[in-house]
Scaffold this motif. Structure first.
Motif, PDB file in Angstrom:
ATOM      1  N   THR A   1      24.358  -1.209-132.663  1.00  0.00           N
ATOM      2  CA  THR A   1      25.270  -0.752-133.701  1.00  0.00           C
ATOM      3  C   THR A   1      26.002   0.490-133.219  1.00  0.00           C
ATOM      4  O   THR A   1      25.609   1.126-132.247  1.00  0.00           O
ATOM      5  N   GLY A   2      27.063   0.841-133.925  1.00  0.00           N
ATOM      6  CA  GLY A   2      27.731   2.104-133.655  1.00  0.00           C
ATOM      7  C   GLY A   2      26.829   3.247-134.067  1.00  0.00           C
ATOM      8  O   GLY A   2      26.271   3.255-135.171  1.00  0.00           O
TER       9      GLY A   2
ATOM     10  N   ARG B   1      33.111  -0.648-130.582  1.00  0.00           N
ATOM     11  CA  ARG B   1      33.881   0.597-130.571  1.00  0.00           C
ATOM     12  C   ARG B   1      35.181   0.472-131.353  1.00  0.00           C
ATOM     13  O   ARG B   1      35.672   1.443-131.925  1.00  0.00           O
TER      14      ARG B   1
ATOM     15  N   ASP C   1      30.286  -5.349-136.848  1.00  0.00           N
ATOM     16  CA  ASP C   1      29.397  -4.321-137.397  1.00  0.00           C
ATOM     17  C   ASP C   1      28.187  -4.091-136.503  1.00  0.00           C
ATOM     18  O   ASP C   1      27.667  -2.973-136.431  1.00  0.00           O
TER      19      ASP C   1
ATOM     20  N   ALA D   1      35.438  -1.352-133.974  1.00  0.00           N
ATOM     21  CA  ALA D   1      35.031  -1.692-135.347  1.00  0.00           C
ATOM     22  C   ALA D   1      35.441  -3.104-135.735  1.00  0.00           C
ATOM     23  O   ALA D   1      35.649  -3.396-136.911  1.00  0.00           O
TER      24      ALA D   1
ATOM     25  N   GLU E   1      26.843   4.991-137.671  1.00  0.00           N
ATOM     26  CA  GLU E   1      27.794   4.307-138.535  1.00  0.00           C
ATOM     27  C   GLU E   1      27.150   3.217-139.378  1.00  0.00           C
ATOM     28  O   GLU E   1      27.838   2.380-139.940  1.00  0.00           O
TER      29      GLU E   1
END
Length: 311
Positions: A277-278, A142, A147, A144, A281
């Motif tokens: 992953t996000g 969250r 990755d 960042a 993103e």
């Protein structure tokens, strides 16, 4: 008149600012000390400001102007790297930085081999790693700071995307001298009367205890630890059994004592191993390539390290 400084000079400047000495900066940048000194001197001349003060007991200390310019230099280098990586992706190449998080319980078994196999195919990728528990991985994604994360599908939040790759059914780890060690399979009812060593990590502990809750039982927890190696050592030395989803090569505890692994029956769900992953993103080039590679590697190379084997 346009400024005539180079990204290399900025790299040398930042290296000196971060390390506080010419020699340490040279080692970090893998160049000679005179090259670092010349690069910083040329940058000072071009910018028209003094960047460092030499203090015999403390190395090089940034001046007030130097501290301000270090912030901008780091930003400029970051933006230049992003531009290079974007160009590589547009050209179809796989390159750039990739920060990988991994659940600490199996990072030592899986992550080195996975990283090495990916780097062998894509030598322009700069990989870094960090190990954390499940809650820590959520936070790192969250913010960042990573990755993607290699982890289990435990209590996954809706703002992150999980890519499942391998199922790992639950196992019971026991000392060979344990009275249940000769069984072909074990249930929560079999285990409940016996002492348990709980791997007490966020989210993981709830998963291990759920087998008892679903059967209307309570586990008899006598030891708790957050370390997988300590847990195996306690089990091998007769302190109790533990529930796990992976077994070490050789079925040995860190002190060399043997362990036995028996399938846990009774309908308990397998953990699913995959990459988190996000949501929305992903970078299609680099992250997509790693996702594809990781799935194939885990099924072919990682499975023998993690999956249930013949007891």
């Amino acid at each position: 008149m346009p400024l005539r400084y180079t990204l290399r000079q900025l790299e040398y400047f930042v290296a000196v600012g971060d390390t506080g000495s010419i020699a340490a900066a040279a080692q970090r940048a893998n160049v000679s000390s005179p090259s670092i000194s010349a690069g910083v001197a040329q940058l000072e001349e071009e910018l028209g400001v003094r960047l460092f003060v030499r203090r015999h007991a403390h190395g090089l200390t940034p001046t007030a102007a130097g501290r301000t310019l270090l912030i901008q230099a780091r930003q400029t280098l970051s933006e230049a790297g992003a531009l290079r990586d974007m160009a590589g992706e547009l050209a179809g190449s796989i390159r750039g930085p990739l920060a990988i998080g991994c659940l600490s319980t199996f990072a030592q078994v899986v992550l080195p081999g996975l990283r090495q196999s990916f780097a062998a195919k894509h030598d322009a990728v700069r990989i870094s790693q960090i190990e954390a528990d499940q809650a820590g991985l959520f936070s790192l994604l969250r913010q960042a700071e990573i990755d993607l994360a290699l982890t289990y599908d435990l209590d996954l939040p809706s703002d992150l995307a999980f890519h499942a790759m391998l199922d790992l059914p639950p196992l019971v780890a026991l000392s060979p001298a344990h009275p249940l060690a000769a069984k072909a399979a074990l249930s929560a009812a079999d285990l409940a009367p016996h002492p348990m060593v709980l791997l007490d990590l966020p989210h993981s502990a709830d998963y291990f205890l759920s087998f008892f809750a679903e059967a209307g039982l309570r586990a008899r927890i006598v030891e708790r630890t957050r370390d997988m190696g300590v847990m195996r050592g306690l089990v091998a030395n007769g302190f109790g059994y533990a529930i796990v989803n992976m077994r070490p090569p050789g079925d040995l505890a860190p002190d060399g004592k043997p362990l036995r692994f028996v399938p846990l029956s009774g309908g308990g769900r397998a953990m699913r191993l995959g990459l988190l992953t996000g949501a929305g993103e992903d970078r299609p080039g680099l992250q997509g390539a790693f996702l594809e590679h990781a799935g194939a590697w885990l099924r072919q190379e990682g499975a023998p390290l993690l999956r249930v084997r013949g007891s």
